[in-house]
Scaffold this motif. Sequence first.
Motif, PDB file in Angstrom:
ATOM      1  N   THR A   2      52.240  62.615  60.640  1.00 41.28           N
ATOM      2  CA  THR A   2      51.024  62.663  59.837  1.00 41.28           C
ATOM      3  C   THR A   2      50.024  61.634  60.334  1.00 41.28           C
ATOM      4  OG1 THR A   2      51.806  61.040  58.240  1.00 41.28           O
ATOM      5  CG2 THR A   2      52.379  63.357  57.814  1.00 41.28           C
ATOM      6  N   SER A   3      48.810  61.799  59.900  1.00 39.50           N
ATOM      7  CA  SER A   3      47.746  60.874  60.307  1.00 39.50           C
ATOM      8  C   SER A   3      48.027  59.459  59.809  1.00 39.50           C
ATOM      9  CB  SER A   3      46.417  61.377  59.771  1.00 39.50           C
ATOM     10  OG  SER A   3      45.391  60.481  60.084  1.00 39.50           O
ATOM     11  N   SER A 103      40.385  60.403  72.170  1.00 34.99           N
ATOM     12  CA  SER A 103      40.193  61.740  72.719  1.00 34.99           C
ATOM     13  C   SER A 103      41.439  62.609  72.605  1.00 34.99           C
ATOM     14  CB  SER A 103      39.773  61.625  74.187  1.00 34.99           C
ATOM     15  OG  SER A 103      40.775  60.933  74.908  1.00 34.99           O
ATOM     16  N   SER A 104      42.429  62.199  71.830  1.00 35.39           N
ATOM     17  CA  SER A 104      43.666  62.945  71.712  1.00 35.39           C
ATOM     18  C   SER A 104      44.080  63.038  70.255  1.00 35.39           C
ATOM     19  CB  SER A 104      44.771  62.248  72.521  1.00 35.39           C
ATOM     20  OG  SER A 104      46.015  62.848  72.276  1.00 35.39           O
ATOM     21  N   SER A 105      44.837  64.092  69.925  1.00 33.95           N
ATOM     22  CA  SER A 105      45.347  64.209  68.559  1.00 33.95           C
ATOM     23  C   SER A 105      46.599  63.354  68.376  1.00 33.95           C
ATOM     24  CB  SER A 105      45.655  65.671  68.247  1.00 33.95           C
ATOM     25  OG  SER A 105      46.642  66.159  69.140  1.00 33.95           O
ATOM     26  N   TYR A 106      47.070  62.749  69.465  1.00 29.80           N
ATOM     27  CA  TYR A 106      48.227  61.855  69.422  1.00 29.80           C
ATOM     28  C   TYR A 106      47.744  60.407  69.399  1.00 29.80           C
ATOM     29  CZ  TYR A 106      50.598  66.072  70.957  1.00 29.80           C
ATOM     30  OH  TYR A 106      51.065  67.347  71.043  1.00 29.80           O
TER      31      TYR A 106
END
Length: 193
Positions: A2-3, A103-106
């Motif tokens: 999760t975030s 720049s990444s969702s990770y």
Amino acid sequence: MTSAVLKRVVRRETHSPRTVSTVIVLALVVVAAIYVGVEIVLHLLGVGPLLVAPGAALTWLQELPDQHQGLVVAGGLLAAVAGVVLVWFALGAGRRPKHELGSSSYAVLVDNGVIASSVAERVRRELDLSKGAVVVGVGHRSADITVRPAPGQPVDRRHVRAVAESELAGYELSPRVKVRARVLRAADGEAMS
């Protein structure tokens, strides 16, 4: 993940813990408490003290302001300095030399040295400079770029800054980094405007 978990991981990796200073302070408190406890037990058993009997220590502390005002002031200043240092440790940021890439969702963390190296290479290639002509230092909120062009090679400081800002914008660093650029003359090392 999760975030919230990723944010917590990033926070833990970009900020240093205060474990060492906490352990040192707690060890000192424990040693002092053990010593006072041993002295009190020895006094209750009627055995001689290790260093100072508790009653004698309290009497000495009571009479100290009347006899040695300089010691009281010095002790107060020492306690104040120790308090300021401990408050600084407690409230200070304790940042590690890393930035998060956005720049990444990770959760991607990059060392400031890697960012500095990539910015230096981009500026060097863009301005067609020799190796070692660009030195970049990246801090928590700023990037300092120093360019030493070859004699007779014109380099504009604003162009250096624009190239570096363009490179850093692509990384979407968190927190953002402000760019400062300097161009030095090759002969005497003075900054050109």
